[in-house]
Design an enzyme around this catalytic site. Structure first.
Site, short mmCIF file in Angstrom:
data_model
loop_
_atom_site.label_atom_id
_atom_site.label_comp_id
_atom_site.label_asym_id
_atom_site.label_seq_id
_atom_site.Cartn_x
_atom_site.Cartn_y
_atom_site.Cartn_z
CB SER A 163 -0.87 0.01 1.26
OG SER A 163 -1.43 1.29 1.45
CE1 TYR A 177 -3.91 -2.05 5.22
CE2 TYR A 177 -3.00 0.04 4.50
CZ TYR A 177 -3.59 -1.16 4.20
OH TYR A 177 -3.84 -1.50 2.89
P1 NAP Z 1 -11.40 -6.44 1.50
O1 NAP Z 1 -12.48 -6.23 0.51
O2 NAP Z 1 -11.69 -6.15 2.94
O3 NAP Z 1 -10.84 -7.92 1.34
C1 NAP Z 1 -9.95 -8.44 2.30
C2 NAP Z 1 -9.79 -9.92 2.07
O4 NAP Z 1 -8.85 -10.41 3.03
C3 NAP Z 1 -11.08 -10.71 2.25
O5 NAP Z 1 -11.20 -11.63 1.20
C4 NAP Z 1 -10.87 -11.45 3.59
O6 NAP Z 1 -11.44 -12.76 3.62
C5 NAP Z 1 -9.35 -11.61 3.58
N1 NAP Z 1 -8.83 -11.88 4.92
C6 NAP Z 1 -8.88 -11.10 6.03
N2 NAP Z 1 -8.30 -11.72 7.08
C7 NAP Z 1 -7.88 -12.93 6.61
C8 NAP Z 1 -7.21 -14.04 7.21
N3 NAP Z 1 -6.85 -14.01 8.50
N4 NAP Z 1 -6.94 -15.12 6.43
C9 NAP Z 1 -7.30 -15.15 5.12
N5 NAP Z 1 -7.93 -14.13 4.50
C10 NAP Z 1 -8.21 -13.04 5.25
O7 NAP Z 1 -10.13 -5.52 1.17
P2 NAP Z 1 -9.38 -5.13 -0.22
O8 NAP Z 1 -9.45 -3.67 -0.38
O9 NAP Z 1 -9.82 -6.00 -1.33
O10 NAP Z 1 -7.88 -5.46 0.21
C11 NAP Z 1 -7.08 -6.43 -0.42
C12 NAP Z 1 -5.62 -6.05 -0.21
O11 NAP Z 1 -5.35 -4.80 -0.87
C13 NAP Z 1 -5.24 -5.85 1.26
O12 NAP Z 1 -3.97 -6.40 1.50
C14 NAP Z 1 -5.19 -4.33 1.41
O13 NAP Z 1 -4.32 -3.94 2.44
C15 NAP Z 1 -4.68 -3.95 0.03
N6 NAP Z 1 -4.94 -2.56 -0.33
C16 NAP Z 1 -6.23 -2.09 -0.42
C17 NAP Z 1 -6.44 -0.78 -0.78
C18 NAP Z 1 -7.83 -0.19 -0.90
O14 NAP Z 1 -7.95 1.02 -1.08
N7 NAP Z 1 -8.88 -1.00 -0.86
C19 NAP Z 1 -5.36 0.07 -1.05
C20 NAP Z 1 -4.07 -0.43 -0.95
C21 NAP Z 1 -3.88 -1.75 -0.60
P3 NAP Z 1 -12.89 -13.08 4.27
O15 NAP Z 1 -13.80 -12.00 3.79
O16 NAP Z 1 -13.23 -14.44 3.70
O17 NAP Z 1 -12.73 -13.11 5.75
#
Ligand code: NAP
Length: 242
Positions: free
Chosen positions: A140, A153
């Site tokens: 990120s 984070y």
């Molecule tokens: P999200 O919609 O909240 O998805 C998060 C995913 O992580 C879900 O599928 C969840 O699975 C899984 N997860 C959480 N805890 C877990 C565990 N202990 N074991 C296995 N899976 C787990 O978030 P997202 O935005 O798609 O984020 C995906 C990645 O992108 C993350 O690493 C985040 O830090 C990164 N990111 C996001 C953004 C943004 O703006 N959204 C920006 C930069 C980076 P379940 O739902 O099945 O529990």
């Protein structure tokens, strides 16, 4: 990519799902990892198959070594290899620094950093044996820029960049590549409290004046898989300049 098995952690929704679909479009067999959202993972599998790939869902908590080892074993059992690992599972429990308990801090580090370490270590054994593999860590911009309320984070994601570079140096001689991407800002399950005003501010900070899409992040990662001379690098996937 039809013979290269891809594991995507946290692919039950959000960015992980978008990455899974793009690997599906490239014909890859995909293991869709999830933790709590079984229905979401099933939906991702359908979307991967509609896009042209194969998929199955596997429940594993990336914080638990036994779960992670079983997941790697399941992928090898079903598809015969693990050629790509995308460490995407992540959480963000934003809290002011002084109000964050040690347990809350460690919860974020455990999922975002220890989880990626456990998956990398387990997948690397198979990849080193086969002298082929690619690990992509979803970092990120906050790992570099920081944000009020984002200490845990940002620290976990900064650790992920260090993990990326050390692992790339260590695994390169086995033809295993390790890269990181910063996927841009997206309103997903990880940031449910984000307001329209905050989103507008992020739009303004992009020099193109728009947000990038999760699909674009997925397409970039599939492209990166084809760039066989690139390892140890970090890519920012939107138009914010920092
Ligand atoms: P999200 O919609 O909240 O998805 C998060 C995913 O992580 C879900 O599928 C969840 O699975 C899984 N997860 C959480 N805890 C877990 C565990 N202990 N074991 C296995 N899976 C787990 O978030 P997202 O935005 O798609 O984020 C995906 C990645 O992108 C993350 O690493 C985040 O830090 C990164 N990111 C996001 C953004 C943004 O703006 N959204 C920006 C930069 C980076 P379940 O739902 O099945 O529990």
């Amino acid at each position: 990519l039809k013979d290269r098995a891809v594991i995507i952690t946290g692919a039950s929704r959000g960015i992980g799902r978008a990455i899974a679909v793009e690997f599906g479009r490239a014909g890859a067999p995909v293991l869709v990892n999830y933790f709590r959202d079984e229905l979401g993972a099933a939906k991702t599998c359908c979307l991967v198959e509609e896009a042209g790939g194969r998929a199955f869902a596997f429940r594993a908590d990336v914080r638990r070594k036994s779960d992670v080892d079983e997941m790697i074993g399941a992928c090898i059992g079903k598809y015969g290899n693990v050629r790509v690992l995308v460490n995407n599972a992540g959480i963000d429990r934003s809290r002011p620094l002084a109000l964050t308990s040690p347990e809350e801090f460690m919860e974020t580090v455990d999922v975002n950093l220890k989880g990626a370490f456990l998956c990398t270590a387990a997948a690397a054994k198979e990849m080193m044996r086969k002298r082929a593999g690619h690990i992509i860590n979803i970092a990120s911009m906050l790992s570099v820029k920081g944000r009020p309320g984002g200490a845990a984070y940002g620290a976990s994601k900064a650790g992920l960049l260090a993990l990326t570079k050390s692992a790339a140096r260590e695994l390169g001689r086995f033809n295993v590549r390790v890269n990181a991407v910063m996927p841009g800002f997206h309103r997903t399950g990880i940031n449910p409290a984000v307001t329209d005003a905050v989103e507008s501010e992020v739009v303004r900070s992009n020099c193109l004046g728009r947000l990038s899409t999760p699909g674009e992040a997925g397409r970039f990662i599939v492209f990166l898989e084809s760039c066989t001379d690139i390892s140890g690098q970090v890519f920012n996937l939107d138009s914010r300049i920092f």
